[in-house]
Design an enzyme around this catalytic site. Structure first.
Site, short mmCIF file in Angstrom:
data_model
loop_
_atom_site.label_atom_id
_atom_site.label_comp_id
_atom_site.label_asym_id
_atom_site.label_seq_id
_atom_site.Cartn_x
_atom_site.Cartn_y
_atom_site.Cartn_z
N GLY A 295 1.63 11.29 6.61
CA GLY A 295 0.73 10.17 6.38
C GLY A 295 -0.20 10.33 5.19
N SER A 296 0.21 11.08 4.16
CA SER A 296 -0.68 11.24 3.01
C SER A 296 -0.85 9.92 2.26
CB SER A 296 -0.20 12.36 2.09
OG SER A 296 1.00 12.01 1.44
N ASN A 297 0.19 9.11 2.15
CA ASN A 297 0.04 7.80 1.49
C ASN A 297 -0.71 6.82 2.38
OD1 ASN A 297 1.22 7.76 -1.24
ND2 ASN A 297 3.05 8.49 -0.17
N LYS B 181 19.30 -1.72 16.44
CA LYS B 181 18.23 -1.82 15.43
C LYS B 181 17.57 -3.19 15.52
CE LYS B 181 18.35 -0.29 11.10
NZ LYS B 181 18.60 -0.14 9.65
N MET C 19 11.34 6.70 7.44
CA MET C 19 12.68 7.22 7.15
C MET C 19 13.79 6.40 7.81
SD MET C 19 11.70 9.43 5.07
CE MET C 19 13.22 10.26 4.65
N ARG C 20 13.62 5.08 7.82
CA ARG C 20 14.65 4.20 8.36
C ARG C 20 14.87 3.04 7.39
NH1 ARG C 20 16.13 5.17 13.33
NH2 ARG C 20 14.86 6.61 14.52
N ILE D 19 15.38 -0.77 6.61
CA ILE D 19 14.93 -2.00 7.25
C ILE D 19 16.11 -2.96 7.33
CG2 ILE D 19 13.34 -3.96 7.09
CD1 ILE D 19 11.94 -1.28 7.62
N ASN E 181 7.95 -0.20 -0.65
CA ASN E 181 8.25 1.20 -0.41
C ASN E 181 7.81 2.01 -1.62
OD1 ASN E 181 9.42 3.44 1.01
ND2 ASN E 181 11.14 3.36 -0.41
N HIS F 197 8.69 5.65 -3.57
CA HIS F 197 9.76 6.64 -3.61
C HIS F 197 9.45 7.67 -4.70
CE1 HIS F 197 13.77 8.15 -2.86
NE2 HIS F 197 13.94 8.24 -4.18
#
Length: 192
Positions: free
Chosen positions: A12-14, A65, A90-91, A93, A107, A109
């Site tokens: 959770g740093s972002n 899903k 890490m999924r 969408i 997102n 990256h």
């Protein structure tokens, strides 16, 4: 005020960087909820410390899903979420969330996309011995790290840098770039 749902799977740093930008008055938004797909992920405790509603789910208890995305979509709609911010989620969408939030899911990256998509982008760059990598913020589409790019910033890999050095450089950029891009979205919305 722009309402955000942050989806995260890890430390959770972002997430922290976004909340700090809000608290410091740098970003006029509210993180209304955290969605996490990993029980016990450190980001959960961070959200609880900020008193942010947290939804923790395990995908394997759902039949599909689409089923868990429908539950998340309901939560987003009930809270009036404007943007979904992926921060180490890490999924991929799927269409159940993607269609109602098209061009409203972001997102971040750790590479200069389209280079090094997917998992361990920093490791991929390090293994390829590139001298320049970076950070990309992009809209999410059906692919893995293939959506339209919003903003990028380069990071130089110096001789003698370890992978941990590169991780630190990347994260320093991420923690400034992500809140900045979100702030830009707010400005664009206000000008429409």
């Amino acid at each position: 005020m722009m309402k955000l749902a942050v989806f995260a799977s890890g430390t959770g740093s972002n997430f922290d960087a976004i909340v700090h930008a809000i608290q410091n008055g740098e970003l006029d938004a509210e993180v209304t909820m955290l969605v996490c797909d990993r029980v016990g992920a450190p980001v959960i405790e961070k959200a609880q410390n900020y008193e942010i509603d947290t939804i923790v789910f395990s995908a394997n208890v759902y039949e599909s899903k689409a089923q868990y995305e429908e539950a998340l979509l309901k939560d987003c709609r009930e809270r009036g979420i404007d943007y979904i911010i992926l921060a180490g989620f890490m999924r991929l969408i799927g269409p159940t969330l993607l269609e109602p939030y098209r061009n409203r899911i972001l997102n971040i990256h750790p590479s200069l996309l389209p280079a090094f998509p997917g998992k361990d982008a920093i490791g991929q760059a390090f293994d390829q011995q590139v001298k320049i990598t970076g950070v990309t913020v992009h809209f999410v589409d059906e692919g893995m790290d293939t959506g339209p790019i919003i903003e990028q910033e380069a990071v130089r890999i110096e001789d003698g840098d370890t992978k941990d050095d590169v991780v630190r450089k990347i994260q320093a950029i991420e923690h400034k770039l992500y809140p900045s891009v979100i702030r830009t979205l707010k400005i664009k919305e206000e000008s429409i």
